[in-house]
Design a protein around this motif. Structure first.
Motif, PDB file in Angstrom:
ATOM      1  N   ARG A  34      74.237  28.349  15.421  1.00 44.39           N
ATOM      2  CA  ARG A  34      74.135  27.199  14.517  1.00 44.39           C
ATOM      3  C   ARG A  34      74.883  25.983  15.051  1.00 44.39           C
ATOM      4  O   ARG A  34      74.615  24.862  14.625  1.00 44.39           O
ATOM      5  CB  ARG A  34      74.665  27.580  13.131  1.00 44.39           C
ATOM      6  CG  ARG A  34      73.717  28.481  12.373  1.00 44.39           C
ATOM      7  CD  ARG A  34      74.257  28.862  11.012  1.00 44.39           C
ATOM      8  NE  ARG A  34      73.281  29.678  10.287  1.00 44.39           N
ATOM      9  CZ  ARG A  34      73.499  30.226   9.101  1.00 44.39           C
ATOM     10  NH1 ARG A  34      74.673  30.054   8.501  1.00 44.39           N
ATOM     11  NH2 ARG A  34      72.562  30.944   8.503  1.00 44.39           N
TER      12      ARG A  34
ATOM     13  N   GLU B 124      67.576  29.504  14.971  1.00 34.76           N
ATOM     14  CA  GLU B 124      67.396  28.698  16.172  1.00 34.76           C
ATOM     15  C   GLU B 124      68.546  28.934  17.154  1.00 34.76           C
ATOM     16  O   GLU B 124      69.681  29.150  16.751  1.00 34.76           O
ATOM     17  CB  GLU B 124      67.331  27.217  15.782  1.00 34.76           C
ATOM     18  CG  GLU B 124      66.973  26.280  16.914  1.00 34.76           C
ATOM     19  CD  GLU B 124      66.896  24.836  16.460  1.00 34.76           C
ATOM     20  OE1 GLU B 124      66.624  23.976  17.316  1.00 34.76           O
ATOM     21  OE2 GLU B 124      67.117  24.570  15.253  1.00 34.76           O
TER      22      GLU B 124
ATOM     23  N   HIS C  75      74.416  10.979   5.948  1.00 32.36           N
ATOM     24  CA  HIS C  75      73.649  11.885   6.809  1.00 32.36           C
ATOM     25  C   HIS C  75      73.716  13.340   6.342  1.00 32.36           C
ATOM     26  O   HIS C  75      72.818  14.121   6.661  1.00 32.36           O
ATOM     27  CB  HIS C  75      74.162  11.806   8.245  1.00 32.36           C
ATOM     28  CG  HIS C  75      73.833  10.510   8.923  1.00 32.36           C
ATOM     29  ND1 HIS C  75      72.605  10.252   9.492  1.00 32.36           N
ATOM     30  CD2 HIS C  75      74.575   9.384   9.096  1.00 32.36           C
ATOM     31  CE1 HIS C  75      72.606   9.039  10.005  1.00 32.36           C
ATOM     32  NE2 HIS C  75      73.790   8.478   9.786  1.00 32.36           N
ATOM     33  N   GLU C  76      74.761  13.692   5.608  1.00 28.76           N
ATOM     34  CA  GLU C  76      74.907  15.099   5.204  1.00 28.76           C
ATOM     35  C   GLU C  76      75.771  15.195   3.956  1.00 28.76           C
ATOM     36  O   GLU C  76      76.752  14.450   3.807  1.00 28.76           O
ATOM     37  CB  GLU C  76      75.542  15.907   6.336  1.00 28.76           C
ATOM     38  CG  GLU C  76      75.739  17.392   6.031  1.00 28.76           C
ATOM     39  CD  GLU C  76      76.344  18.149   7.200  1.00 28.76           C
ATOM     40  OE1 GLU C  76      75.635  18.318   8.214  1.00 28.76           O
ATOM     41  OE2 GLU C  76      77.519  18.567   7.108  1.00 28.76           O
TER      42      GLU C  76
ATOM     43  N   CYS D 293      70.829  17.867   4.641  1.00 33.52           N
ATOM     44  CA  CYS D 293      70.839  17.013   5.831  1.00 33.52           C
ATOM     45  C   CYS D 293      69.773  15.929   5.711  1.00 33.52           C
ATOM     46  O   CYS D 293      68.655  16.193   5.262  1.00 33.52           O
ATOM     47  CB  CYS D 293      70.594  17.852   7.080  1.00 33.52           C
ATOM     48  SG  CYS D 293      71.894  19.068   7.405  1.00 33.52           S
ATOM     49  N   PHE D 294      70.133  14.730   6.129  1.00 32.09           N
ATOM     50  CA  PHE D 294      69.227  13.585   6.107  1.00 32.09           C
ATOM     51  C   PHE D 294      69.218  12.989   7.514  1.00 32.09           C
ATOM     52  O   PHE D 294      70.091  12.169   7.862  1.00 32.09           O
ATOM     53  CB  PHE D 294      69.691  12.551   5.074  1.00 32.09           C
ATOM     54  CG  PHE D 294      70.104  13.177   3.755  1.00 32.09           C
ATOM     55  CD1 PHE D 294      69.168  13.676   2.873  1.00 32.09           C
ATOM     56  CD2 PHE D 294      71.450  13.306   3.424  1.00 32.09           C
ATOM     57  CE1 PHE D 294      69.549  14.266   1.682  1.00 32.09           C
ATOM     58  CE2 PHE D 294      71.847  13.888   2.232  1.00 32.09           C
ATOM     59  CZ  PHE D 294      70.889  14.371   1.350  1.00 32.09           C
ATOM     60  N   ASP D 295      68.255  13.418   8.318  1.00 34.42           N
ATOM     61  CA  ASP D 295      68.253  13.070   9.737  1.00 34.42           C
ATOM     62  C   ASP D 295      68.227  11.567   9.975  1.00 34.42           C
ATOM     63  O   ASP D 295      68.901  11.055  10.880  1.00 34.42           O
ATOM     64  CB  ASP D 295      67.056  13.732  10.426  1.00 34.42           C
ATOM     65  CG  ASP D 295      67.180  15.246  10.466  1.00 34.42           C
ATOM     66  OD1 ASP D 295      68.317  15.737  10.366  1.00 34.42           O
ATOM     67  OD2 ASP D 295      66.154  15.936  10.589  1.00 34.42           O
ATOM     68  N   GLU D 296      67.454  10.856   9.190  1.00 32.60           N
ATOM     69  CA  GLU D 296      67.354   9.405   9.361  1.00 32.60           C
ATOM     70  C   GLU D 296      68.495   8.671   8.659  1.00 32.60           C
ATOM     71  O   GLU D 296      68.690   7.470   8.870  1.00 32.60           O
ATOM     72  CB  GLU D 296      66.008   8.910   8.821  1.00 32.60           C
ATOM     73  CG  GLU D 296      64.793   9.525   9.501  1.00 32.60           C
ATOM     74  CD  GLU D 296      64.756   9.216  10.991  1.00 32.60           C
ATOM     75  OE1 GLU D 296      65.114   8.076  11.368  1.00 32.60           O
ATOM     76  OE2 GLU D 296      64.398  10.126  11.770  1.00 32.60           O
ATOM     77  N   GLY D 297      69.209   9.378   7.817  1.00 37.53           N
ATOM     78  CA  GLY D 297      70.289   8.760   7.045  1.00 37.53           C
ATOM     79  C   GLY D 297      69.761   8.021   5.833  1.00 37.53           C
ATOM     80  O   GLY D 297      68.674   7.430   5.859  1.00 37.53           O
TER      81      GLY D 297
END
Length: 590
Positions: free
Chosen positions: A29, A104, A493-494, A558-562
């Motif tokens: 992770r 992953e 972002h998180e 999680c917010f990848d693009e923010g």
């Protein structure tokens, strides 16, 4: 088809019990290219369907409040509670498998026995393993290795320093140790499960079974005939738990059949309608080798509840010293439960080999005396040790250093573990990157002693004096809200939320009737079930997202693009799994 296959990884974990599982998941992770190599068809070791031992730990079957292990182990057990409420062991096997198989950065090799180790310059260069199902030979190359095999078979082949047996009382000043050192170990046990047929169910005893009387079993409780018995144990002095393992298996089967014959045919045991449903042909093993690290955990560390500067895990199970030779020592009690005061910490220096420079130690083989081992060996403790090792491996890979050198980054390791909801007694979580640390925190309401600011005090569980959570009653038409105001614009972002999963109760799979009866079916009722996150700017809602906890204590959003232009975040609790109160231990925002 090519039968010899070379594989190269950052981190190779050998042994897929709970410690190896948690280590490999933790490392993967954090972006570490990881392999988990396991010699059985199912994961979990003693907790799997092959053995079916319940997962003991610091909470001591619920006797030690708020002590249950969190982190990856809690995640696994909560998933099992949600999807497997009747505790069917093959379903638990499946949940363990999917946790690893679909992670992953993590490759899983089952039915794969590691039988050769190549060492260069005090480092393991290669581990060779044979996969029985595919008839393939794998050569695993890595920067770092973890031995979580239980018997320490990788460390032994690599030449890592280890011990077997009991130290003399004088070596570490342990009053629970024998006067003189010896090679005695705790033994192996074979379990069984019985079912009620609701009609007479006779048992025809095989002629190879042992015979037992009530006098033979006078020191061994067998009143509950539905499952058992941990004290059906052999090994110690007359049998070596590694060299004589196959003979022990057969002798345990003879004793199990004889015990069942006594229960069914040797007097009134209220077992007329019971029949054997399952017998564990693979015994549970307690002790064999213990490896030596830069520090050896000992009895005084446990008695004094020592908080080490490099603490990364904890234990709390009793110092459970089993009688040498187990069932063959009929005149002795099968174990002595020496008390542990609440819990103690495990230092990082116990988790790597003293002389093999790239070898981590996990599970029951960590660096400790025999007496300390009697507590640290249980699976709950092994699991949190495994997560500590996997997290340490990620630091070692990132910084291109050996396990010993990770000790120079111990505060980073501790912070990463606590961020992932691991508990280290004596430490609180502090993170300057957490936006919530400086936020103004308010709530629509709260219970006495459960103020909103508790979500930022650094403690993610209750203790004897403090709730350490925000708690508010859920009433119809009035959903509790917690608002964090930053007083400046942020890009989010998180978000990490830690809910209440009642760490005072057991949630372990078990074949034991009393252990299961202490549990509620399904997810803990205290857990938040549905909730909303609102993102605000100048008091206006910019975005609202709705989530399900999926029965988990730690929720990571999680917010990848923010999410941009946010000066406040509001958490609204919609419902729980049954409780009338919503409880939140921590909110972390990045």
């Amino acid at each position: 088809m090519e039968k010899i296959i070379d594989k190269t990884y950052d981190f190779v974990v050998v042994g897929g019990g709970l410690s190896g599982m948690c280590a490999s998941i933790a490392a993967a992770r954090k972006g570490v290219h990881t392999a988990l190599v396991h010699d059985r068809p199912v994961l979990g070791g003693n907790a799997s369907s092959e053995i079916r031992m319940h997962i003991c730990g610091a909470n001591r079957h619920g006797q030690n409040p708020n002590a249950r292990e969190t982190g990856i182990l809690e995640e696994i057990l909560l998933e099992n509670k949600r999807r497997n409420p009747h505790m069917v062991y093959p379903i638990f096997d499946m949940i363990l498998w999917e946790k690893v198989r679909f992670q992953e950065n993590l490759d899983l090799f089952l039915n794969c026995y590691a039988n050769q180790v190549e060492v260069e310059n005090d480092k393991i260069r290669k581990v060779t393993a044979f996969q029985m199902t595919s008839e393939r030979e794998y050569h695993f190359y890595a920067k770092l290795f973890l031995d979580s095999t239980g018997d320490g078979s990788i460390g032994e082949k690599a030449g890592a320093i280890y011990r077997v047996g009991r130290e003399a009382r004088s070596e570490f000043g342990e009053n629970l140790a024998p006067e003189e050192a010896d090679t005695a170990t705790m033994g192996n046990s074979m379990m069984f499960k019985a079912r009620d047929m609701e009609e007479n169910a006779p048992f025809i005893c095989p002629d190879w079974a042992n015979q037992y009387t009530e006098q033979d079993l006078k020191n061994r409780d067998h009143t509950d005939a539905t499952s058992g018995y941990w004290w059906n144990e052999l090994g110690g002095t007359r049998y070596d738990t590694i060299d004589d393992a196959q003979e022990i298996n057969e002798e345990l089967l003879k004793s199990l059949a004889g015990l069942w014959d006594h229960i069914k045919n040797g007097g009134d045991h209220a077992a007329d309608q019971l029949e054997l449903e399952w017998v564990g042909f693979l015994p549970a093993k307690r002790e064999s080798r213990r490896f030596v690290g830069d520090y050896i955990l000992k009895q005084s560390d446990i008695d004094e509840k020592k908080v080490f500067e490099d603490a990364v895990a904890y234990g709390g199970w009793t110092m459970d010293l089993h009688t040498a030779d187990g069932l063959l020592s009929a005149d002795d009690v099968p174990t002595v439960w020496n008390p542990v005061k609440e819990w103690y910490t495990v230092p990082y220096r116990c988790l790597y080999s003293k002389n093999i420079r790239n070898l981590f130690l996990g599970g029951r083989i960590i660096s400790c005396s025999h007496v300390a081992f009697s507590s640290s060996r249980v699976m709950g403790t092994c699991a949190v040790v495994g997560q500590a090792v996997g997290t340490a491996a990620s630091i070692a890979v990132e910084k291109h250093i050996d396990p010993r050198e990770v000790g120079s980054y111990i505060q980073l390791l501790q912070r990463e573990l606590m961020k992932d909801d691991c508990f280290i007694p004596g430490y609180c979580y502090e993170d300057k990157e957490n936006f919530a640390a400086t936020a103004e925190i308010t709530a629509s309401s709260h219970e006495k002693g459960c103020e909103p600011r508790n979500v930022m005090n650094g403690y993610a569980r209750a203790d004897q004096r403090h709730t350490n959570c925000w708690r508010s009653k859920i009433t119809e038409g009035l959903e509790p809200e917690l608002t964090l105001n930053f007083n400046e614009i942020k890009t989010i972002h998180e978000i990490r939320l830690i809910f209440d999963s009642n760490l005072s109760k057991e949630i372990t799979p078990s074949i034991n009737k009393s252990v299961l009866e202490r549990q509620d079916q399904g997810s803990p009722i205290e857990l938040v079930r549905d909730y909303e996150i609102e993102f605000l700017h100048n008091g206006k809602i910019r975005n609202t997202l709705r989530y399900k906890s999926e029965g988990q204590r730690l929720n990571i959003l999680c917010f990848d693009e923010g999410i941009k232009k946010v000066d406040a975040v509001r958490v609204r609790i919609l419902n729980t799994y049954g409780s009338k109160f919503a409880s939140v231990f921590e909110v972390r925002i990045y």
